[in-house]
Design a protein around this motif. Structure first.
Motif, PDB file in Angstrom:
ATOM      1  N   GLU A  20       0.822  -1.207   0.000  1.00  0.00           N
ATOM      2  CA  GLU A  20       0.000   0.000   0.000  1.00  0.00           C
ATOM      3  C   GLU A  20       0.859   1.261   0.000  1.00  0.00           C
ATOM      4  OE1 GLU A  20      -3.937  -0.491   2.392  1.00  0.00           O
ATOM      5  OE2 GLU A  20      -2.378  -1.522   3.542  1.00  0.00           O
ATOM      6  N   LEU A  21       1.954   1.249   0.751  1.00  0.00           N
ATOM      7  CA  LEU A  21       2.874   2.384   0.749  1.00  0.00           C
ATOM      8  C   LEU A  21       3.674   2.361  -0.549  1.00  0.00           C
ATOM      9  CD1 LEU A  21       4.172   2.035   4.424  1.00  0.00           C
ATOM     10  CD2 LEU A  21       2.215   3.349   3.584  1.00  0.00           C
ATOM     11  N   GLU A  42      12.056   0.693   9.778  1.00  0.00           N
ATOM     12  CA  GLU A  42      10.681   1.184   9.791  1.00  0.00           C
ATOM     13  C   GLU A  42      10.193   1.520   8.387  1.00  0.00           C
ATOM     14  OE1 GLU A  42       8.652   1.291  12.185  1.00  0.00           O
ATOM     15  OE2 GLU A  42       9.787   1.351  14.058  1.00  0.00           O
ATOM     16  N   MET A  43      11.115   1.962   7.523  1.00  0.00           N
ATOM     17  CA  MET A  43      10.741   2.393   6.182  1.00  0.00           C
ATOM     18  C   MET A  43      10.906   1.283   5.147  1.00  0.00           C
ATOM     19  SD  MET A  43       9.939   5.443   7.022  1.00  0.00           S
ATOM     20  CE  MET A  43       9.685   6.240   5.441  1.00  0.00           C
ATOM     21  N   SER A  44      10.986   0.030   5.587  1.00  0.00           N
ATOM     22  CA  SER A  44      11.268  -1.080   4.672  1.00  0.00           C
ATOM     23  C   SER A  44      10.241  -1.208   3.553  1.00  0.00           C
ATOM     24  CB  SER A  44      11.342  -2.398   5.448  1.00  0.00           C
ATOM     25  OG  SER A  44      12.523  -2.481   6.204  1.00  0.00           O
ATOM     26  N   GLU A  45       8.970  -0.968   3.854  1.00  0.00           N
ATOM     27  CA  GLU A  45       7.936  -1.127   2.834  1.00  0.00           C
ATOM     28  C   GLU A  45       7.947  -0.001   1.806  1.00  0.00           C
ATOM     29  OE1 GLU A  45       4.000  -2.144   4.255  1.00  0.00           O
ATOM     30  OE2 GLU A  45       4.864  -3.270   5.931  1.00  0.00           O
ATOM     31  N   GLU A  46       8.779   1.004   2.033  1.00  0.00           N
ATOM     32  CA  GLU A  46       8.918   2.098   1.080  1.00  0.00           C
ATOM     33  C   GLU A  46      10.307   2.113   0.445  1.00  0.00           C
ATOM     34  OE1 GLU A  46       6.913   5.737   3.147  1.00  0.00           O
ATOM     35  OE2 GLU A  46       6.986   4.048   4.554  1.00  0.00           O
ATOM     36  N   THR A  47      11.088   1.050   0.720  1.00  0.00           N
ATOM     37  CA  THR A  47      12.467   0.960   0.250  1.00  0.00           C
ATOM     38  C   THR A  47      12.605  -0.128  -0.808  1.00  0.00           C
ATOM     39  OG1 THR A  47      13.261   1.627   2.427  1.00  0.00           O
ATOM     40  CG2 THR A  47      14.860   0.588   0.962  1.00  0.00           C
ATOM     41  N   PRO A  87      -4.785   7.006  -1.263  1.00  0.00           N
ATOM     42  CA  PRO A  87      -4.425   6.554  -2.612  1.00  0.00           C
ATOM     43  C   PRO A  87      -3.726   7.635  -3.428  1.00  0.00           C
ATOM     44  CG  PRO A  87      -6.795   6.975  -2.445  1.00  0.00           C
ATOM     45  CD  PRO A  87      -6.246   7.080  -1.061  1.00  0.00           C
ATOM     46  N   ARG A  88      -3.906   8.893  -3.039  1.00  0.00           N
ATOM     47  CA  ARG A  88      -3.278   9.996  -3.777  1.00  0.00           C
ATOM     48  C   ARG A  88      -1.824  10.182  -3.400  1.00  0.00           C
ATOM     49  NH1 ARG A  88      -2.242  15.234  -2.795  1.00  0.00           N
ATOM     50  NH2 ARG A  88      -3.276  15.129  -0.767  1.00  0.00           N
ATOM     51  N   THR A  89      -1.526  10.116  -2.091  1.00  0.00           N
ATOM     52  CA  THR A  89      -0.163  10.384  -1.630  1.00  0.00           C
ATOM     53  C   THR A  89       0.619   9.127  -1.282  1.00  0.00           C
ATOM     54  OG1 THR A  89      -0.807  10.562   0.706  1.00  0.00           O
ATOM     55  CG2 THR A  89      -0.986  12.553  -0.641  1.00  0.00           C
ATOM     56  N   GLY A  90      -0.083   8.014  -1.048  1.00  0.00           N
ATOM     57  CA  GLY A  90       0.599   6.799  -0.615  1.00  0.00           C
ATOM     58  C   GLY A  90       1.126   6.906   0.803  1.00  0.00           C
TER      59      GLY A  90
END
Length: 522
Positions: free
Chosen positions: A31-32, A252-257, A362-365
């Motif tokens: 989702e992120l 913490e930021m793994s799902e955005e990496t 959904p716009r910014t993630g």
């Protein structure tokens, strides 16, 4: 004659496909937005540590209690935190999920224990956000007197300084909250630019101070501070303890990496190593370049006094402005980490109002509601500074103790699993996104893990010990003396009440699984 050829092999999966598939194995969908590279991941950890913010914020405190020898507590704390970071690197490679501390603790122990660890961590992160925002008071008034909005003495230990710190912190929290709800590309860009400016500024400060040395290295052995030598050093270690936390933010930021199994372990270690080296040199340079070690200003004004006195108002104020940028970026990064922790726990239905907290725009993630919650709660905590200057120190040491306790909630069950022969785990695979073996401590795992647990528990007790000379020097404020103990106790009690009254079912669920109403289709 008919010639047949084998069909062309399918193209290799992209990094994003591999990352999304990895997340699906843990029961979550993507989702992120996965847009962060290696430097952005490093920046997430380094900006949470923010060596300029925290060294400038706590240098005076460490010196006032430990004297010049407080410098030697830095390598001791740095070594201890490297042990913890090495354990976290193993975990980041195997569980690249947002809400790292909560997710790791749960998978190493039980859902209820992991919930308590995540609860302590997220409350601690809220307190850290407040403490970081209050650091603006240390640098902005020396840059320009107009930043002293409340008038009077700008020293954080005075009533007017404490009140002004709260005002500046509130303005900063509004700005960081806005950035945290915009887009993770904006947040990541601000982080990268801010970290680059901070590293350049830290190097410049170190080089310039070393060119204005007033004392020999022998001054670091000169006795001083308050109380006996052991007590002075134990309290002096608070400076290093406060600086060298937050390296887990890369996890913490793994799902955005991108390629988190490979990236996060390395950036956890590199962020801590960079901060440890720069911070140690900054402390040493500040001590050696101080115009005086005995006039009392180093124990009240800290490095801001050294910069403006040694380098002159012009250069000193430019560098202090760079420190102010570091403070802002650190506050942003810590708020981001806290919001990801709330998002991760809410996604599992572990918190009140989970459906709202787990919603991703959904716009910014971005999970914008957690960012708002962290910002509002941190702002409320900064208002304690209006009540008394002692609140600054109480807030600072409380957040450190909370994070150390949460870290122990990961390293301790990890050690139990290791002793049982159940770690390192391979339930999520034993290769990273590039097909290489996952980061592992190998035969060093058991001694490193054991020392990490011992160190973490020792520092938690050291930080929480209700020393009246530290927390209530003026007397008459017993609640500040016991603030850390009371705050940690209240956090645990509130969590127990929540589980008892209705959160038990949520806390008993495995991560990655939701109630039917909040189910996620993979």
């Amino acid at each position: 004659m008919t010639v047949t050829t084998d069909p062309a092999p399918p193209p290799p999966p992209s990094a994003d496909d591999t990352d999304d598939g990895t997340l699906a194995t843990f029961g979550y969908r993507q989702e992120l937005r996965r847009q962060m590279g290696r430097y952005a991941s490093f920046a997430a950890g380094f900006s949470f540590i923010s060596v300029l913010t925290t060294v400038f914020q706590f240098f005076a405190f460490g010196y006032s209690f430990g004297g010049p020898p407080f410098l030697w507590t830095w390598p001791a704390v740095f070594a201890g935190q490297l042990l913890v970071a090495a354990c976290f690197a193993e975990l980041a490679a195997r569980y690249p999920i947002s809400g790292a501390i909560y997710q790791w603790s749960t998978r190493l122990s039980s859902p209820v224990f992991g919930w308590f660890t995540g609860w302590i961590m997220v409350i601690g992160q809220v307190v850290v956000v407040a403490a970081a925002a209050l650091a603006l008071q240390v640098v902005l008034p020396p840059v320009w007197s107009g930043f002293q909005l409340a008038g009077g003495d700008p020293a954080p230990t005075t009533a007017t300084g404490a009140a002004n710190a709260a005002l500046l912190a509130l303005v900063l929290l509004v700005l960081t909250t806005v950035v945290n709800v915009l887009d993770n590309r904006v947040m990541s860009a601000v982080n990268r630019i801010g970290v680059t400016a901070e590293i350049i500024g830290a190097v410049l400060i170190i080089v310039l101070l070393f060119t204005h040395v007033e004392h020999g290295a022998g001054v670091t052995l000169r006795t001083g501070g308050q109380g006996g030598t052991v007590t002075a050093l134990l309290v002096g270690s608070f400076t290093a303890a406060y600086v060298l936390i937050g390296f887990d933010s890369a996890g913490e930021m793994s799902e955005e990496t991108r390629n988190p199994r490979r990236t996060a372990p390395r950036t956890i270690l590199s962020a801590l190593a960079a901060a440890g080296i720069l911070g140690g040199l900054l402390l040493l340079a500040g001590l050696l370049a101080a115009p005086s070690l005995s006039d009392g200003r180093l124990a009240t004004e800290g490095l801001s006094y050294v910069l403006t006195s040694s380098l002159g108002d012009g250069v000193g104020k430019v560098l202090l402005a760079d420190v102010a940028v570091a403070v802002a970026v650190a506050t942003l990064a810590i708020q981001t980490a806290g919001s990801r922790m709330l998002f991760s726990m809410a996604r599992d239905g572990m918190l009140p109002f989970s459906a709202r907290l787990a919603k991703v725009s959904p716009r910014t993630g971005m999970p914008f509601v957690p960012a708002l919650v962290v910002g509002v709660l941190a702002a409320a905590l900064t208002l304690l500074n209006l009540a008394s200057p002692e609140a600054f120190l109480a807030i600072g040491t409380t957040c450190i103790a909370m994070l150390y306790l949460a870290y122990a909630g990961v390293t301790a069950p990890m050690l139990v699993r290791r002793l049982r022969g159940q770690w390192p785990a391979t339930d999520g695979g034993d290769r990273d996104e590039l097909g290489r073996p996952l980061f592992s401590l190998g035969r060093w795992g058991l001694p490193v893990n054991t020392l990490a647990v011992v160190y973490g528990l020792f520092m938690t007790v050291n930080l929480s010990w209700p020393r009246p000379g530290v927390y209530d020097p003026a007397g008459g404020h017993w609640y500040f003396q016991w603030f850390t103990v009371l705050f940690v106790g209240a956090t645990v009690a509130a969590g127990a009440v929540y589980i008892r009254l209705g959160g038990a079912a949520s806390a008993a669920r495995k991560p990655g699984r939701r109630e039917p109403a909040e189910a996620v289709r993979i």
